[in-house]
Design an enzyme around this catalytic site. Structure first.
Site, PDB file in Angstrom:
ATOM      1  CB  CYS A  27      -0.715   0.160   1.008  1.00  0.00           C
ATOM      2  SG  CYS A  27       0.310  -0.200   3.054  1.00  0.00           S
ATOM      3  CB  ALA A  28       0.221   4.509   1.004  1.00  0.00           C
TER       4      ALA A  28
END
Length: 480
Positions: A27-28
């Protein structure tokens, strides 16, 4: 040469090798693994890696915090491991049996809004900048705004509204598109459904409350009438409509022969979805959204608002660990649609600042430890710019007492924010730049809350560090 090739090979080895990895994506800020056997992974060695800011297990996934360069690291890891095409969908298939209903719901919300967050943040910053140049009287002794004095800024003010309006008024288009993408259905149909929710032919959602019922246009089917109401900036109606279309399309596709599916499936999916969205789901979503925003706003502005703020400020960072913080995106957007701003998001921004300030204290405490400083400085900068995970998992949770200091400072700052009536135009950058998203009349009060979110965690972390050191010395003395 790949930037993290050596680190990728190390992580692969410590994770138990390729044969122990059922699935991996990112993810981020995090690498998300589904391991065949967690016991085959050497977690302590993974934690000791310089690039790793922390690890934890959530919903059946072993998550490794890498930071802002996680996408580059992931590519190097995939190459080193010889893993191709490992997607989030594959990871969800592997982990779905390990997640309860709430976890699946929150995961779905996170996946819907993740592609939209950059646009929403930009929109918040744009609205904040427009307020600075168009609403704050900075020129000629505080009597005029920049737009009143300089034509250039007047043009900028007008141009920026084009972007801000596109992001927020037409948000349903982004939501229905994102749902169709997530569900693996026809994305253009999701986009068209969203457009029908915000079409200029409809009564604008912002004008609905002040329009008499007999003045609202309707679609008259003879046996029934459906009001022609738009859902500009509305979140819940868009989510309900988007999921209905996706589910309907999947079921229609199952029964329609392949050779006519290109014509029949879109027709039998989109037309009923648009009708149901306006006749049933839109009004229901409107009521739900209004109820959520009313309850939250009433709670925050009641005589017990300070207590709610303190609890939220204290609990937000722990919520990040569980993933429950994704629900706040929906609440913030509903508050913005109903009230023209949100008093919830400023507290989230303050929580991020508090976590960063605790890390700054750790930098001061460990100022003679060069290796610790390198990790901490990067984490603090990321945190102050809105990325909380490296600071929280890499430093604060590792030592515990900085985390306690941070959530305490966050709670105090949140109470100040709520008691001062601070409102943000929208979601923005959740750190020091967040002040640009605050409504101008509340910027001074918010700046004071920011000061508290910086000072209190720093001071508390320093005090608790000394207390912790004393406890360690006493323990060693007693053991000796």
């Amino acid at each position: 040469m790949a930037k993290f090739v050596n680190e990728a090979k190390e992580l692969l080895e410590y994770a138990g090798g390729k044969e122990n990895i059922a699935s991996v994506n990112h993810c981020a800020t995090r690498m998300r693994f589904v391991l065949n056997d967690v016991n085959n992974a050497d977690i302590e060695k993974i934690k000791a890696m310089k690039i790793v800011k922390g690890t934890f297990v959530q919903a059946g996934q072993f998550q490794v915090i890498v930071g802002n360069e996680v996408s580059i690291f992931y590519n190097d890891f995939a190459e080193a491991a010889g893993i191709d095409g490992v997607s989030k969908e594959q990871t969800k298939v592997v982990t779905k049996d390990n997640r309860n209903f709430i976890q699946r719901l929150l995961a779905n919300l996170a996946e819907i809004f993740a592609p939209l967050i950059p646009a929403i943040i930009v929109g918040g910053l744009i609205l904040g900048f427009r307020n600075i140049i168009g609403d704050i009287k900075l020129i000629e002794g505080g009597t005029k705004t920049l737009t009143e004095v300089l034509q250039f800024w007047s043009g900028v003010y007008s141009l920026l509204w084009l972007i801000g309006e596109s992001i927020f008024f037409f948000l349903p288009v982004g939501i229905t598109w994102s749902i169709s993408k997530k569900m693996g259905t026809t994305q253009i149909l999701g986009i068209i459904l969203g457009i029908t929710l915000v079409s200029p032919q409809l009564l604008n959602a912002y004008a609905f409350a002040g329009t008499p019922v007999d003045k609202i246009s309707v679609w008259n089917f003879g046996f029934a009438k459906v009001q022609m109401i738009g859902y500009q900036a509305q979140v819940i109606p868009s989510i309900l409509a988007g999921f209905f279309l996706a589910i309907l399309e999947k079921n229609v596709r199952k029964i329609v022969p392949e050779y006519i599916s290109m014509i029949v499936v879109p027709l039998l999916s989109l037309v009923p979805a648009v009708l149901i969205a306006h006749a049933i789901l839109g009004p229901i979503g409107w009521v739900i959204g209004k109820g959520i925003s009313t309850v939250i706003y009433s709670g925050l502005t009641s005589s017990f608002g300070w207590l709610f703020a303190a609890l939220f400020g204290f609990a937000y960072a722990p919520l990040v660990i569980t993933g429950l913080h994704h629900m706040t995106n929906v609440i913030d957007l509903e508050l913005m649609a109903r009230l023209g701003g949100t008093n919830l998001w400023p507290m989230i921004s303050l929580s991020n600042i508090a976590q960063g300030s605790a890390v700054v204290a750790m930098i001061f405490i460990n100022r003679r430890n060069e290796q610790e400083k390198q990790v901490s400085i990067q984490a603090a900068i990321s945190c102050y710019l809105g990325v909380i995970e490296p600071a929280m998992f890499g430093i604060n949770l590792k030592y515990i007492y900085p985390f306690i200091a941070a959530v305490t400072g966050s709670a105090i700052a949140a109470v100040i924010s709520i008691n001062s009536g601070v409102m943000a135009n929208s979601i923005g950058v959740g750190g020091l730049p967040g002040i640009l998203s605050i409504k101008p009349q509340f910027m001074l009060a918010y700046a004071f809350a920011v000061l508290v979110a910086i000072v209190v965690p720093f001071v508390l972390t320093t005090i608790l560090s000394k207390a912790n050191l004393q406890l360690i010395k006493s323990y060693k003395k007693a053991k000796a």
